[in-house]
Design a protein around this motif. Structure first.
Motif, PDB file in Angstrom:
ATOM      1  N   LEU A   1       0.816  -1.084   0.165  1.00  0.00           N
ATOM      2  CA  LEU A   1       0.134   0.127   0.104  1.00  0.00           C
ATOM      3  C   LEU A   1       0.778   1.351  -0.167  1.00  0.00           C
ATOM      4  O   LEU A   1       0.583   2.235  -0.718  1.00  0.00           O
ATOM      5  CB  LEU A   1      -0.814   0.030   1.229  1.00  0.00           C
ATOM      6  CG  LEU A   1      -1.805   1.094   1.442  1.00  0.00           C
ATOM      7  CD1 LEU A   1      -2.931   1.168   0.106  1.00  0.00           C
ATOM      8  CD2 LEU A   1      -2.615   0.898   2.573  1.00  0.00           C
ATOM      9  N   HIS A   2       2.072   1.199   0.617  1.00  0.00           N
ATOM     10  CA  HIS A   2       2.881   2.275   0.869  1.00  0.00           C
ATOM     11  C   HIS A   2       3.436   2.853  -0.495  1.00  0.00           C
ATOM     12  O   HIS A   2       3.387   3.838  -0.941  1.00  0.00           O
ATOM     13  CB  HIS A   2       3.990   2.036   1.845  1.00  0.00           C
ATOM     14  CG  HIS A   2       4.943   2.906   1.707  1.00  0.00           C
ATOM     15  ND1 HIS A   2       4.949   4.286   2.304  1.00  0.00           N
ATOM     16  CD2 HIS A   2       6.370   2.933   1.140  1.00  0.00           C
ATOM     17  CE1 HIS A   2       6.049   4.952   1.875  1.00  0.00           C
ATOM     18  NE2 HIS A   2       6.963   4.262   1.438  1.00  0.00           N
ATOM     19  N   THR A   3       3.739   1.699  -1.151  1.00  0.00           N
ATOM     20  CA  THR A   3       4.276   1.818  -2.457  1.00  0.00           C
ATOM     21  C   THR A   3       3.330   2.363  -3.604  1.00  0.00           C
ATOM     22  O   THR A   3       3.721   3.425  -4.253  1.00  0.00           O
ATOM     23  CB  THR A   3       4.871   0.474  -3.030  1.00  0.00           C
ATOM     24  OG1 THR A   3       5.751  -0.167  -2.305  1.00  0.00           O
ATOM     25  CG2 THR A   3       5.574   0.639  -4.230  1.00  0.00           C
TER      26      THR A   3
ATOM     27  N   TYR B   1      -2.874   5.422   6.632  1.00  0.00           N
ATOM     28  CA  TYR B   1      -3.217   4.652   7.944  1.00  0.00           C
ATOM     29  C   TYR B   1      -4.271   3.843   7.877  1.00  0.00           C
ATOM     30  O   TYR B   1      -4.425   2.798   8.945  1.00  0.00           O
ATOM     31  CB  TYR B   1      -3.468   5.802   8.945  1.00  0.00           C
ATOM     32  CG  TYR B   1      -5.035   6.290   8.895  1.00  0.00           C
ATOM     33  CD1 TYR B   1      -5.551   7.044   8.105  1.00  0.00           C
ATOM     34  CD2 TYR B   1      -5.836   5.639   9.842  1.00  0.00           C
ATOM     35  CE1 TYR B   1      -7.015   7.465   7.809  1.00  0.00           C
ATOM     36  CE2 TYR B   1      -7.181   5.932   9.655  1.00  0.00           C
ATOM     37  CZ  TYR B   1      -7.793   6.953   8.593  1.00  0.00           C
ATOM     38  OH  TYR B   1      -9.068   7.206   8.799  1.00  0.00           O
ATOM     39  N   PRO B   2      -5.361   3.646   7.065  1.00  0.00           N
ATOM     40  CA  PRO B   2      -6.313   2.453   7.371  1.00  0.00           C
ATOM     41  C   PRO B   2      -5.603   1.065   7.329  1.00  0.00           C
ATOM     42  O   PRO B   2      -6.299   0.209   7.721  1.00  0.00           O
ATOM     43  CB  PRO B   2      -7.163   2.453   5.894  1.00  0.00           C
ATOM     44  CG  PRO B   2      -7.042   4.120   5.448  1.00  0.00           C
ATOM     45  CD  PRO B   2      -5.484   4.256   6.036  1.00  0.00           C
ATOM     46  N   ALA B   3      -4.414   0.907   6.876  1.00  0.00           N
ATOM     47  CA  ALA B   3      -3.810  -0.467   7.198  1.00  0.00           C
ATOM     48  C   ALA B   3      -3.867  -0.884   8.503  1.00  0.00           C
ATOM     49  O   ALA B   3      -4.037  -1.976   8.829  1.00  0.00           O
ATOM     50  CB  ALA B   3      -2.549  -0.491   6.745  1.00  0.00           C
TER      51      ALA B   3
ATOM     52  N   ALA C   1       0.913  -4.093   4.104  1.00  0.00           N
ATOM     53  CA  ALA C   1      -0.476  -4.438   3.531  1.00  0.00           C
ATOM     54  C   ALA C   1      -0.408  -4.489   2.127  1.00  0.00           C
ATOM     55  O   ALA C   1       0.319  -3.601   1.458  1.00  0.00           O
ATOM     56  CB  ALA C   1      -1.379  -3.334   4.048  1.00  0.00           C
ATOM     57  N   PRO C   2      -0.910  -5.452   1.417  1.00  0.00           N
ATOM     58  CA  PRO C   2      -0.950  -5.294  -0.194  1.00  0.00           C
ATOM     59  C   PRO C   2      -1.770  -3.938  -0.522  1.00  0.00           C
ATOM     60  O   PRO C   2      -2.837  -3.543   0.241  1.00  0.00           O
ATOM     61  CB  PRO C   2      -1.724  -6.571  -0.688  1.00  0.00           C
ATOM     62  CG  PRO C   2      -2.173  -7.401   0.694  1.00  0.00           C
ATOM     63  CD  PRO C   2      -1.588  -6.332   1.988  1.00  0.00           C
ATOM     64  N   ALA C   3      -1.418  -3.633  -1.642  1.00  0.00           N
ATOM     65  CA  ALA C   3      -2.085  -2.253  -2.240  1.00  0.00           C
ATOM     66  C   ALA C   3      -3.553  -2.556  -2.492  1.00  0.00           C
ATOM     67  O   ALA C   3      -4.306  -1.404  -2.618  1.00  0.00           O
ATOM     68  CB  ALA C   3      -1.375  -1.931  -3.445  1.00  0.00           C
ATOM     69  N   LEU C   4      -4.087  -3.858  -2.298  1.00  0.00           N
ATOM     70  CA  LEU C   4      -5.554  -4.071  -2.516  1.00  0.00           C
ATOM     71  C   LEU C   4      -6.486  -3.288  -1.668  1.00  0.00           C
ATOM     72  O   LEU C   4      -7.515  -2.955  -1.752  1.00  0.00           O
ATOM     73  CB  LEU C   4      -6.019  -5.559  -2.612  1.00  0.00           C
ATOM     74  CG  LEU C   4      -7.262  -5.972  -2.870  1.00  0.00           C
ATOM     75  CD1 LEU C   4      -7.696  -5.387  -4.485  1.00  0.00           C
ATOM     76  CD2 LEU C   4      -7.203  -7.592  -2.733  1.00  0.00           C
ATOM     77  N   TYR C   5      -5.563  -3.121  -0.319  1.00  0.00           N
ATOM     78  CA  TYR C   5      -6.555  -2.526   0.598  1.00  0.00           C
ATOM     79  C   TYR C   5      -6.431  -1.075   0.602  1.00  0.00           C
ATOM     80  O   TYR C   5      -6.782  -0.313   1.406  1.00  0.00           O
ATOM     81  CB  TYR C   5      -5.518  -2.874   2.107  1.00  0.00           C
ATOM     82  CG  TYR C   5      -6.045  -4.204   2.427  1.00  0.00           C
ATOM     83  CD1 TYR C   5      -7.234  -4.651   2.465  1.00  0.00           C
ATOM     84  CD2 TYR C   5      -4.970  -5.231   2.851  1.00  0.00           C
ATOM     85  CE1 TYR C   5      -7.355  -6.195   2.921  1.00  0.00           C
ATOM     86  CE2 TYR C   5      -5.311  -6.238   3.032  1.00  0.00           C
ATOM     87  CZ  TYR C   5      -6.238  -6.935   3.039  1.00  0.00           C
ATOM     88  OH  TYR C   5      -6.700  -8.259   3.434  1.00  0.00           O
ATOM     89  N   GLN C   6      -6.176  -0.576  -0.595  1.00  0.00           N
ATOM     90  CA  GLN C   6      -6.496   0.664  -0.935  1.00  0.00           C
ATOM     91  C   GLN C   6      -7.864   0.773  -0.885  1.00  0.00           C
ATOM     92  O   GLN C   6      -8.421   2.096  -0.811  1.00  0.00           O
ATOM     93  CB  GLN C   6      -5.924   0.972  -2.485  1.00  0.00           C
ATOM     94  CG  GLN C   6      -6.703   1.833  -3.241  1.00  0.00           C
ATOM     95  CD  GLN C   6      -6.306   1.860  -4.831  1.00  0.00           C
ATOM     96  OE1 GLN C   6      -5.475   0.983  -5.192  1.00  0.00           O
ATOM     97  NE2 GLN C   6      -6.780   2.844  -5.505  1.00  0.00           N
TER      98      GLN C   6
END
Ligand code: FAD
Length: 843
Positions: free
Chosen positions: A465-467, A484-486, A496-501
């Motif tokens: 997610l950060h990337t 922060y929602p991670a 966290a994988p970026a899917l959690y966007q």
């Protein structure tokens, strides 16, 4: 023998030995594919010349005769589920090169199982085409694997009276169950589900026949693999009343007799009372009528959100449900504390995914607007950034968020709009295809919705997610707002994988609601509905063991042993047990080692997620400097998260969350005062100790709380905050361990890293014990109140035998359409629904 042929034979022998080893569960394969023997004697070499020939079918330690077994592969379609399969002498050995006309094992399907006899000289090729040559397939472990032959039920031997290849249900009267009578002639005790000749039997009579289908989808798909070596398992937890058999005048001569005797008290209480399943579509396209569901006796362990939700849904589906909660108060992590006129939620405070919560209420015959007074917060929350003077208010609409980003970093608003569109799309797919799928089959992943987005989803999984965020947004504040929602998911934006966007769709587009009365009001509403659906709730009831017993398909649940508040022991029978407490506790403390799907060593590789230090503060006077939700973000996030992971105390300045519910809800504090709930994400380290009232907690916990108060005071410019605190209670990681049996004192549950998400997260059913299901934050789909409600639906679907992804029933889909249109439309839809139902709706 020419050298080439000798080499070939040697190769065959090696391969066969390795396969025989694997079949016995012994062999490990080394780097060159050769078996490595650790701590076990090498298997005996075959007799000289014992290569693979048609006369000498390789190394078969156990002679294999014709056997009748259930056709598991056909279980996929209803039509073929119970067809018998005749398995003839099954060497199943495959040489390195194809052997021409010699097929491997021969499976003969007996249609309907009626009227056929063993066909002599079945033409091999017609029934079973020769296998392709290739690398050996992984073998399915045999139920007999690992047992000394002497302790196994007799194998059928051709030629003995009545023992011939009896393939079909007898038409005559049932044969008496000799094993159950304990007659000496009955021979050694039989394994579960094996009749006099090792033929699958129905539990109710002695005749070999098609046994009734086991509980659909209730887990325990590979029970035999975990049975101990050295003989049939002695039941570690005898059932609720082992004397039941004797009482009925039966001699409990064999394993099966005991099973039958014990299972009777918890037998299904009548059929057809649990509603009717959805009509099914056959492969041929015909619509099959829904089958009536059996009424089950269910015990739910744990009275948190997921336990209450599961119990309510199952009771409403017609099952007899009892819920055991070890504490006196329901709610689990969604806890509460009240003193001196101040009231606090000690757990969740962000009401997200409202349509999911509403969906549970609708399944219970009500709705969220009916049961709760919900208010949309505006601003959604306030963020204080280290080294930035002014806090930032996050508006309650997508348009507002876009404008805010433009004001923080010119031009980033458009990037945010794109980001939120993607987030909405990902959320929609997750809701439709992933969250309501228990992944008992991976078919849901082959849906066009998923396939169409295949490459995009793969990219979202491959990236953190950060990337993703930092490639699009340069401003640190923006990165933190989107990262922060991670933490809601028990992880960090770096892991966290970026899917959690998709989480940004929840707070920036859907907005944040508040249920008046706090989450305690939600828990109360759930309890109310569960009780009115017929759930029998026992508080102060600590489950001490999950009772299991042998059954035809492998061990299955028989009930729960528990102690009441006075320490008296009880046993409750159940045909379904739902573990809705922390999975680690359920698996490692309530089940014996051989019945665990997640043994202790599996937890060594798992990430428990963060712990937390909590402080409930009653404050004199008002605090307009804080919003309902306020976040304080440290500048060095990497260090912040690294400290949590490493189990060390937070730095001087750290990230903090503060809930000031008294900003919205006048009922939670005396007039003119405030109740603050402070959460400092920290290590899941129970050795820090427990909190206490008035500073009486463990030193490490109180220090973290003191520093947090100082930081809030400095950043929010409330210089006298510490002096105005008139009530204080802290909670440390050890409280989570003590209060809710949380693994390693984790506040939230298993972190949503890639390896602990979706189908990689522990599932909702035990693979070892049939009838044992799991709900809650530590299993699929995961952490958070809405996810726990979904896990309850996943359990409901398991019990119903439904496998398709997606929520139970249509309402969520209808609401999703409105929710997708944005917060305003969603709010209007909820308000309309509330007005239509005569419920007061806050504006
Ligand atoms: C501080 C904090 C803040 C949070 N904030 C949010 C938020 O803002 N929004 C959100 O959606 N989620 C939030 N969460 C997460 C959410 O609260 C949890 O995911 C959810 O409540 C977990 O519910 P559960 O039923 O799975 O487990 P639990 O709440 O842990 O419930 C398990 C229950 O089982 C009981 N139990 C355990 N062992 C036994 C036994 N042997 N016998 C009988 N009973 C037993 C326990 O006492 C407990 O009551 C937060 C959690 C915490 C701790």
């Amino acid at each position: 023998m020419p050298a080439a042929r000798a080499g070939q034979a040697r190769g065959d022998r090696e391969r066969l030995r390795a396969r025989a080893d694997r079949r016995r569960g012994r062999g490990r394969r080394g780097s060159r594919g050769r078996p490595v023997h650790r701590g076990h004697p090498r298997p005996a070499r075959p007799a000289p010349g014992g290569g693979l020939t048609r006369d000498r079918p390789g190394i078969q330690h156990q002679p294999r005769g014709p056997r009748l077994r259930r056709n598991r592969a056909a279980g996929r379609d209803r039509g073929g589920a119970d067809r018998a399969v005749l398995r003839l002498n099954a060497p199943r050995l495959r040489p390195a090169r194809p052997l021409g006309r010699l097929p491997g094992s021969l499976h003969l399907r007996l249609r309907g199982g009626r009227g056929a006899h063993v066909p002599a000289g079945v033409p091999r090729r017609a029934q079973c085409p020769p296998r392709r040559a290739g690398p050996p397939r992984a073998l399915r472990p045999s139920p007999r694997c690992g047992f000394p032959e002497g302790q196994l039920p007799a194998r059928p031997r051709p030629g003995r009276a009545g023992a011939g290849p009896q393939l079909l249900p007898r038409r005559g009267p049932p044969e008496p169950d000799r094993g159950a009578e304990g007659s000496p002639a009955a021979g050694p005790p039989r394994g579960p589900g094996r009749g006099p000749r090792g033929v699958a039997q129905a539990p109710g009579n002695g005749a070999p026949c098609r046994r009734p289908r086991p509980l659909p989808l209730l887990g325990a798909r590979r029970p035999d693999r975990r049975l101990p070596r050295g003989g049939p398992r002695q039941d570690p937890h005898p059932g609720p009343d082992p004397r039941e058999a004797a009482a009925r005048g039966r001699r409990d001569g064999g394993h099966r007799a005991g099973v039958r005797a014990r299972r009777r008290p918890i037998a299904l209480a009548g059929r057809g009372e649990g509603g009717v399943n959805r009509p099914q579509r056959s492969r041929a396209g015909r619509t099959l009528p829904g089958r009536p569901r059996p009424r089950r006796t269910v015990t739910v362990i744990g009275g948190g959100i997921s336990g209450l939700a599961t119990a309510g849904l199952l009771a409403r589906d017609g099952h007899a449900v009892q819920l055991l909660e070890k504490n006196e108060v329901l709610g689990g992590r969604a806890g509460r504390w009240e003193a001196e006129g101040f009231r606090f939620d000690t757990g969740p405070s962000w009401y997200l995914m409202p349509e999911v919560i509403d969906h549970w209420f609708r399944l219970m015959g009500s709705s969220a607007p009916d049961e709760l007074r919900l208010e949309r917060l505006d601003p959604g929350y306030r963020v204080f950034f280290e080294a930035h003077e002014d806090p930032v208010d996050i508006p309650a609409s997508r348009e507002g968020a876009v404008a805010l980003f433009d004001s923080l970093d010119r031009g980033s608003g458009a990037a945010l709009a794109r980001y939120l569109e993607e987030a909405e799309d990902a959320y929609g797919v997750a809701l439709e295809r992933f969250l309501y799928d228990d992944f008992s089959s991976l078919r849901g992943l082959a849906h066009p919705d998923v396939l169409r987005r295949g490459s995009r989803l793969a990219a979202l999984l491959a990236q953190s997610l950060h990337t993703r965020v930092s490639r699009r947004f340069a401003d640190r504040r923006e990165r933190q707002i989107l990262g922060y929602p991670a933490v809601f998911l028990g992880t960090t934006p770096y892991r966290a994988p970026a899917l959690y966007q998709l989480m940004s769709h929840l707070d920036l587009t859907q907005g944040v609601l508040y249920p008046h009365g706090g989450f305690a009001a939600l828990v109360d509403a759930m309890e109310r509905l569960a009780r009115s659906a017929g759930v029998q709730i026992r508080t102060g009831a600590r489950a001490t063991r999950i009772l299991t017993g042998p059954a035809p398909g492998g061990p299955r649940v028989e009930g729960v042993a528990w102690t009441d508040a006075e320490g008296r022991e009880h046993r409750t029978g159940a045909s379904v047990v739902v573990g809705a407490a922390d999975l680690h506790h359920l698996e490692t403390e309530l089940l014996p080692a051989e019945l665990r799907t997640h043994p202790e060593r599996a937890w060594d590789r798992r990430d428990p997620g963060p712990g937390a230090v909590l402080a409930c503060l009653g404050v004199r006077g008002t605090l307009p400097e804080l919003a309902h939700h306020s976040l304080f973000f440290a500048r060095d996030w990497r260090d912040n998260f690294a400290r949590i992971g490493a189990g060390v105390t937070p730095a001087e300045t750290t990230s903090i969350y503060v809930s000031r519910t008294s900003a919205t809800d006048g009922g939670v504090a005396p007039a003119g005062d405030e109740s603050l709930f402070v959460l400092v994400p920290s290590a899941a380290a129970p050795d820090w100790g427990r909190g206490g009232i008035g500073g009486a907690g463990a030193v490490a916990v109180e220090e973290v709380a003191d520093r947090a108060i100082q930081q809030i005071s400095a950043w929010a410019r409330i210089p006298d905050l510490a002096e105005r605190v008139v009530l204080r209670r802290t909670f440390g990681p050890a409280d989570f361990e003590h209060d809710v049996n949380a693994w390693r004192g984790g506040a939230l549950g298993l972190a949503h890293t890639l390896r602990q998400s979706a189908f990689l997260r522990p599932g909702n059913a035990s693979r070892t014990v049939s009838g044992l299901l799991y709900a809650g934050a530590s299993v699929r789909p995961g952490i958070g109140v809405p996810m726990c409600l979904i896990s309850a639906e996943l359990v409901l679907k398991r019990v119903r035998g439904e496998r398709r992804p997606g929520p139970v029933g249509p309402p969520l889909v209808a609401l999703r359409g409105q929710a997708a249109a944005g917060t305003a439309a969603r709010g209007a839809a909820l308000a309309d629904a509330a007005r239509a139902e005569g419920v007061a709706w806050p504006t």
